[in-house]
Every structure is written in structure tokens, then in C-alpha cells.
Write a protein that holds these residues in place. Structure first.
Motif, PDB file in Angstrom:
ATOM      1  N   ASP A 236      40.550  42.593  37.314  1.00 14.01           N
ATOM      2  CA  ASP A 236      40.994  42.897  38.677  1.00 14.01           C
ATOM      3  C   ASP A 236      39.877  42.658  39.694  1.00 14.01           C
ATOM      4  O   ASP A 236      40.116  42.120  40.784  1.00 14.01           O
ATOM      5  CB  ASP A 236      41.464  44.354  38.780  1.00 14.01           C
ATOM      6  N   GLN A 237      38.658  43.081  39.320  1.00 19.08           N
ATOM      7  CA  GLN A 237      37.530  42.841  40.226  1.00 19.08           C
ATOM      8  C   GLN A 237      37.269  41.341  40.375  1.00 19.08           C
ATOM      9  O   GLN A 237      36.970  40.853  41.473  1.00 19.08           O
ATOM     10  CB  GLN A 237      36.265  43.537  39.709  1.00 19.08           C
TER      11      GLN A 237
ATOM     12  N   ALA B  10      39.515  39.001  40.138  1.00 20.55           N
ATOM     13  CA  ALA B  10      40.595  38.469  40.981  1.00 20.55           C
ATOM     14  C   ALA B  10      40.295  38.725  42.454  1.00 20.55           C
ATOM     15  O   ALA B  10      40.487  37.852  43.310  1.00 20.55           O
ATOM     16  CB  ALA B  10      41.925  39.115  40.588  1.00 20.55           C
ATOM     17  N   GLU B  11      39.816  39.921  42.737  1.00 22.32           N
ATOM     18  CA  GLU B  11      39.515  40.265  44.125  1.00 22.32           C
ATOM     19  C   GLU B  11      38.421  39.356  44.687  1.00 22.32           C
ATOM     20  O   GLU B  11      38.564  38.792  45.786  1.00 22.32           O
ATOM     21  CB  GLU B  11      39.069  41.729  44.168  1.00 22.32           C
TER      22      GLU B  11
ATOM     23  N   GLU C 145      40.162  37.832  30.003  1.00 24.44           N
ATOM     24  CA  GLU C 145      40.657  38.683  31.097  1.00 24.44           C
ATOM     25  C   GLU C 145      40.036  38.269  32.431  1.00 24.44           C
ATOM     26  O   GLU C 145      40.719  38.194  33.461  1.00 24.44           O
ATOM     27  CB  GLU C 145      40.306  40.150  30.788  1.00 24.44           C
TER      28      GLU C 145
ATOM     29  N   GLY D 188      41.769  36.726  35.664  1.00 23.55           N
ATOM     30  CA  GLY D 188      41.577  37.331  36.985  1.00 23.55           C
ATOM     31  C   GLY D 188      41.238  36.287  38.035  1.00 23.55           C
ATOM     32  O   GLY D 188      41.789  36.293  39.141  1.00 23.55           O
TER      33      GLY D 188
ATOM     34  N   ARG E  57      44.291  34.424  38.944  1.00 22.30           N
ATOM     35  CA  ARG E  57      45.205  35.223  39.770  1.00 22.30           C
ATOM     36  C   ARG E  57      44.701  35.350  41.202  1.00 22.30           C
ATOM     37  O   ARG E  57      45.489  35.478  42.128  1.00 22.30           O
ATOM     38  CB  ARG E  57      45.324  36.643  39.191  1.00 22.30           C
TER      39      ARG E  57
ATOM     40  N   GLN F 120      47.055  35.578  44.559  1.00 21.76           N
ATOM     41  CA  GLN F 120      47.142  36.818  45.340  1.00 21.76           C
ATOM     42  C   GLN F 120      46.925  36.527  46.816  1.00 21.76           C
ATOM     43  O   GLN F 120      47.618  37.016  47.682  1.00 21.76           O
ATOM     44  CB  GLN F 120      46.075  37.812  44.875  1.00 21.76           C
TER      45      GLN F 120
END
Lengths: 281, 411
Positions: free
Chosen positions: A225-226, A228-229, A267, A271, A274, A278
Motif C-alpha cells: 500500500d505504501q 502504491a501511494e 506485493e 503496489g 496499482r 489509483q
């Protein structure tokens, strides 16, 4: 996120990042120290990481790692105890290049100074290395290094920080070839629970000052998630300590460590993929 | 040309080999000091603290008895050992602590080996109301437990560093890690003429007072200049302070004494110039002890304050240009001098300073052979007092700690 057009600015490693951008995503740069848990196990780890990462950052262990947090300190201390040498970085570069990925070395400056800057650039280029990240060498002290990297066609990646003035960001990016490494926080390497609010700011400042060079963001990224951000606003997301933490201190346990690292690397790669969608969404 | 140049270089030495994140803070410090030293209020405040708080000027003592052991030489001791907290260290600390306040910062961090710089920093922090954390190698916290307690009494937090060789160089690494994350409100109060620019320059200027006073004391009380100035060199701050005003006086010889531990040939030493080669460590290019690859090698010395594998870059420059010479003194020679000065003059020197005392004696004996008619005057920077070293002396001389005689008990 745009793509970049000037091959003279991109060198080898910037071109690899640009290829990812052309596919509509940021690049994933994974870091591991050579020699941890020992040299041969680390070469296996570099192979595993090369399956998921676009660029692989080969860290050279150093006796006085004053920019590293506990995870990388402990790993590189063990690597030195087991006898890792500067020249092992060239073996690691060859391993990554053979896997078809782009190797860049990250090292404290004295190791290059003692090897001889020109010899180091020559031998790394010969091993298939693309460039070098120098966290304690800024362009101010880099005349000899700039000459050596020019002579042997290596990229040189300097760092910028949230505390950098606009003048220093411009000067540093002008001296880079490949990309620029933006540290997202004021601090040392290591996973943080939340990504820094300073990260998009420094990425934006860099892009505004010099739009010809990709910006990689590092320090603190630990999960998909980090990643991806960060990938939603940076050209590359750099992950180190979280990957190193997967590896065991003893070489005999390497198999389970590699499996854990492969899972995390997948992972992180996911990310990064993604991140861009996003942003579009 | 005055050195360092604008970018902090002494020839090829010095410079600023630090992460970009610290560049802004170093530039701010450089600028603040250049402005402050022109500011009469700053100069007056520092002079007042040095005089009325810490005890400047320090005396210049003629060591008449000890000189008899030194050939035809007369030994003059610059008594930094009488200064507040027991060493020259607080010259630098008071100046940097005032700069910290000027920069609007509220916290100082420091590295320390023997604990003298840590104690000095904790002292200035107590005086000026600054938060203070001192990094100390875990091994050194065990060797110097008394100084750990002194710092804690002064209100500082002492952090033992268990990474690497668990000594001074690792304490410096950890202080850098702290600083890069806290630079907004924290000043890293480096204790020697090492590290990145502007520290080698800043600390030299704050220690220059040693040779300003000594030079004037010589002129006023002894009619002329000394022939030689001798000081011990770890990082080299007391030596630079003692040399600074004499560097332009070509007729004055400058001799730095490095800690040779068990002897340079054994590999167990801290003689960076005598047994190392140029490289980059802790932000500057200078002589360092390193292996073929450039990995730092651990230093060894009976003196914790000299037990560091680097040296201030100006010393590297002075050594290469030949303006100063550097000679090794072993643990054995230093401890012999420690005892000799104590017995002949009633002055217990720090083990660090004992290296300079031993080097001066060796120089005096050599000069007596080379020029039997000469009567050389040797100024020694007695940089600190030896109270902190009594435990080391106890072990070294195999003292039992028993009284020589007992009287007055009941049968």
C-alpha cells in the motif's frame, strides 16, 4: 507522471525507469546489501529480487554506516564479519544484469575512494552495472567521480532532501545522470508505519525545478500500500530495510528467507502497478 | 591564503562529505558563526563565560623539576588542566552552546569517548538551559562509568551505542543518525577539529584562545617565543588550539604526539598520521586507519580520548606540508610520563596529555644530543587533568589500594 525524452539525461538506469513509465506505471527499485547473510546467499537473494524489481540496488557494507537504521546496520555488520569485499559488488551487479534487470550500486564514498574512482567505475561498468548512488557524496565534492563516471558511461545518482534549497536541488539534479534520489523524510533508512507527508512535496519540488530527470522516492516504504501511494506521484519507489528484514542472519536458513522476500517483493511490485491506476481513478 | 578555503578545504583535506539532508544545517552554522564572531555582544558573552565561569586565563607553569629530566630543555606547561570540567574541551563547548541559542535551537547532542567532551557539553547545557543527549560507545560507558554519572548529574541523557566497535567512532555515527532526523531543533556539538566543514574551522577558532594566551604569556613573562610547541593529537582540538597562533611564526617548531598504543608496528595503535593513509571518514577527507578496501580499523590506546581512527583535516595538511611534525608515543611511554610529572611537579596529567609530556621529554633529550649548547624552550599543552584516570593508573601500576601503614587501632 510523464515520460522523459533526453537520452543523455537518462543514461542507462533512467531509461529503465522510463520504460516502466511508458507502460503506465512507476518503477520498483529494491535494495539488498551484498554479502548478507554471506556473499553466495546474497547472490541468490539478488536473483530472487530481480524477478520482481525493475532496478536492483546493491548496497556495499561499510564499517561506519551513519545513514542507516538498525536493520541495515545489523545486516551489513554481519556481512563484514563474514568477509565481504568491495569487489563482491561487481559479482552482484553481474548477477542482476544476467537476470535482465538494471543494477545500481549504493555505497559510502570512502570505499570508492580507496578502490580508486576511475577503477571502480571501470570495473562496475564491465560487470554490467548501470550506475552508483552516493549518499555521502554531493556534487560539491564530486569532480573526480563525475570524470570517472563520464569516462566509463556510468550513471551517477545524487540525493536531495526535504531540507534542500531550490538552488541545491537544481545543482544536484544537473549533476545527476539517470535519476535523482529524493529522501522522503529527514532521517536514516528504515521502515516507517506511515509514508511521509514530505514525500510528495519533495517529488513535486524536484519535478518543477528539473523536469528532465526521473525522481525516485526512498526511506520508509515497507508494504504494497505504501509502495502504491508513493508510485502515484513518484517515478520510482525504493524499498530497502523491509526486504532486508526478510533475510535470515544465518546463511543456512536462506531458503525460507528467500521465500519470504519473494512474497514481499511481489506485493511491492503489485503496489507499484496499482499506484498509477489509483491515480487515474 | 587563509585556510580552510570557503568550502572547508585544507589543500586536499577537509571538505563536506555528508548527506544532502545536513547541508542546510552546516551552511546555517557556518553563516551564524561568521556573523557571531563579528558581533561584540557574542564576543563579550563568550569572554565573560570563559573568564568568570570557566576560569580563563589558565596559568603558564615552568616545570623546573621535570625539566631536569629533559636534557637542556625547559618545559612550560599551559595549564588547561585547571580549567572548568578539567580540560580544554569547554572552550569549544561554550562557544557552540552560545551559537545553538543564537540559532534558536533548544537541544544539543554530542559524542564522547573518555567522557570529557560529554561532561563539558552537559555542563554548558545545564548552564544555558539546553536539552542534552550524549552518545557514548557501550565499551566506553563501562570504562568511564564515573563520567557517565557526572553527565547524568548535570541533567544529560547518556545513550550507550552498542553497534560496531562500541567506541567513539560508533558514538559519532549514532550522533549523525540522531542529527539528520532532528536537525530542526538540534545542534550537533562536535568535540574536535574533525567532521565536516565548518567544524574543523569553528572548533579551531574556539580553541585558538590557548595559543593566544600562551603566546602573550611567553612574551610578557619569559621574553620571546618558545622554540617548540608540543601537544597530543587524537582528533586534535587541543593541538590546533595550541598551534594556531604559532603557525605563522616559522621559527617555532610544532610537534603533535599521536597515541602509538602497543606500538605502530603491532597494528594496535591510534597513530592516524603515523600509521594510516588518506581517506574519508565522518564527513571529511583526512588520514584514517583503514583496511585495503577503506573499512575503518579500530584504534587502540590506553587513553580513551586519543582512541579514534581519524584526525582533524588541518593536522593532515600540516603534516603533509611539513609545517608540523607528528611522532608516536606508546602506552608505556605515556604512563611513565604520567608518573614522572606527578612525582616531580605534583601535577597529575590526563593520560591524553601525558602523551604530550612524554613527547616533550623525548624531544628535549634528542635536542640535547643534537645541539648540546642549545637551551630550548618547549611549550607543552597540558590539555587535561588526570583525576578521571586514577582507575586506569591503579590497574596499570598494579597498585593494591592498600594504605602504606596503619596506626592507632586497639590491640
Amino acid at each position: 507522471m510523464t515520460t522523459f525524452t533526453d537520452p543523455a539525461r537518462l543514461g542507462i538506469s533512467g531509461k529503465a525507469i522510463n520504460t516502466c513509465l511508458e507502460q503506465g506505471r512507476a518503477a520498483f527499485i529494491g535494495y539488498l546489501p551484498v554479502g548478507y547473510p554471506d556473499v553466495s546467499a546474497s547472490l541468490e537473494a539478488f536473483k530472487t529480487l530481480s524477478e520482481c524489481a525493475d532496478l536492483v540496488e546493491i548496497g556495499m557494507p561499510y564499517s561506519d554506516p551513519f545513514l542507516d537504521g538498525t536493520v541495515i546496520q545489523q545486516a551489513t555488520t554481519r556481512a563484514l564479519m563474514r568477509g565481504v569485499r568491495t569487489r563482491d559488488a561487481f559479482r552482484a551487479a553481474e548477477t542482476v544484469a544476467t537476470c535482465g534487470k538494471t543494477p545500481v550500486v549504493m555505497t559510502y564514498w570512502n570505499l570508492i575512494e580507496q578502490y580508486g574512482p576511475d577503477s571502480f567505475a571501470r570495473d562496475l561498468a564491465a560487470a554490467g552495472g548501470a550506475g552508483v548512488i552516493t549518499p555521502d557524496l554531493t556534487p560539491d565534492e564530486a569532480d573526480e567521480w563525475i570524470a570517472a563516471t563520464d569516462a566509463h558511461g556510468l550513471d551517477r545518482i545524487f540525493l536531495i532532501a526535504p531540507s534542500s534549497t531550490p538552488e541545491r536541488i537544481a545543482m544536484t539534479m544537473a549533476a545527476c545522470r539517470g535519476w535523482v534520489y529524493a529522501t522522503s523524510v529527514m532521517g536514516v533508512t528504515g521502515v516507517r508505519t506511515t509514508t511521509s507527508i514530505a514525500a510528495p512535496v519533495i517529488a513535486g519540488r524536484a519535478r518543477e525545478i528539473d523536469p528532465t530527470l526521473p525522481v525516485g522516492i526512498g526511506l520508509g516504504i515497507g508494504n504494497g500500500d505504501q509502495a502504491a501511494e508513493v508510485a502515484s506521484y513518484a517515478d520510482a519507489a525504493i524499498v530497502g530495510s523491509a526486504l532486508v528484514r526478510c533475510l535470515p542472519p544465518e546463511p543456512v536458513d536462506i531458503a525460507s528467507g528467500l521465500a519470504a522476500m519473494a512474497t514481499l517483493a511481489a506485493e511491492l511490485a503489485d503496489g507499484v502497478h496499482r499506484g498509477r491506476s489509483q491515480q487515474l481513478a | 591564503m587563509t585556510l580552510p578555503d570557503d568550502t572547508g578545504h585544507f589543500g586536499r583535506y577537509g571538505g563536506t562529505f555528508v548527506p544532502e539532508a545536513l547541508r542546510a544545517a552546516l551552511a546555517e552554522l557556518d553563516e551564524e558563526f561568521r556573523v557571531a564572531r563579528q558581533d561584540p555582544a557574542f564576543v563579550a558573552e563568550l569572554a565573560d563565560l570563559q573568564r568568570n565561569y570557566a576560569g580563563r586565563p589558565t596559568p603558564l607553569t615552568v616545570a623546573k623539576n621535570f625539566s631536569k629530566e629533559c636534557g637542556n630543555a625547559t618545559i612550560y606547561l599551559k595549564r588547561e588542566d585547571l580549567y572548568h570540567t578539567g580540560a580544554h574541551k569547554i572552550n569549544n563547548v561554550l562557544g557552540q552552546a552560545l551559537l545553538t541559542k543564537r540559532m534558536g535551537k533548544t537541544r544539543v547532542i554530542a559524542e564522547t569517548g573518555a567522557g570529557q567532551h560529554g561532561v563539558a557539553t552537559a555542563t554548558a547545557a545545564a548552564l544555558l538551559g539546553l536539552e542534552c543527549r550524549v552518545y557514548m560507545g557501550e565499551l566506553d560507558t563501562q570504562r568511564q562509568a564515573l563520567n557517565v554519572a557526572r553527565m547524568q548529574l548535570l541533567g544529560a541523557e547518556v545513550c550507550a551505542v552498542a553497534s560496531g566497535s562500541r567506541t567513539l567512532k560508533d558514538a559519532m555515527n549514532q550522533a549523525m543518525r540522531d542529527w539528520v532526523a532532528t536537525v530542526d531543533n538540534t545542534h550537533y556539538l562536535i568535540g574536535t577539529v574533525g567532521g565536516p566543514h565548518p567544524f574543523p574551522y569553528l572548533v579551531r577558532e574556539l580553541q585558538r584562545i590557548i595559543s593566544i594566551e600562551a603566546r602573550q604569556q611567553f612574551l610578557d613573562e619569559h621574553g620571546g617565543l618558545p622554540d617548540w610547541v608540543v601537544a597530543c593529537v587524537g582528533g586534535g582540538s587541543n593541538a590546533i588550539g595550541a598551534f594556531a597562533e604559532f603557525i605563522p611564526e616559522e621559527q617555532v617548531g610544532l610537534l603533535g604526539i599521536e597515541a602509538a598504543g602497543d606500538g605502530i608496528e603491532t597494528g594496535r595503535h591510534a597513530a592516524t598520521i603515523g600509521g594510516g593513509r588518506p581517506g574519508v571518514l565522518h564527513g571529511a577527507r583526512t588520514y584514517i586507519l583503514q583496511d585495503e578496501d577503506g573499512q575503518t580499523i579500530e584504534s587502540h590506546s590506553v587513553s580513551a580520548g586519543l582512541d579514534y581512527p581519524g584526525v582533524g583535516p588541518e593536522h593532515a595538511w600540516l603534516a603533509d606540508t611539513g609545517r608540523a611534525s607528528y611522532e608516536p608515543i606508546t602506552d608505556v611511554e605515556a604512563m611513565d610520563a604520567f608518573r614522572l610529572l606527578t612525582r616531580t611537579e605534583g601535577i597529575i596529567p590526563a593520560i591524553e596529555s601525558s602523551h604530550a609530556v612524554a613527547g616533550a621529554r623525548k624531544l628535549g633529550l634528542r635536542l640535547a644530543q643534537e645541539e648540546p649548547t642549545a637551551r630550548p624552550r618547549i611549550l607543552v599543552c597540558l590539555s587535561g587533568r588526570g583525576d578521571k584516570d586514577v582507575a586506569t593508573a591503579f590497574d596499570w601500576f598494579g597498585m593494591a589500594g592498600k594504605p602504606d601503614l596503619t596506626v592507632g587501632g586497639l590491640e
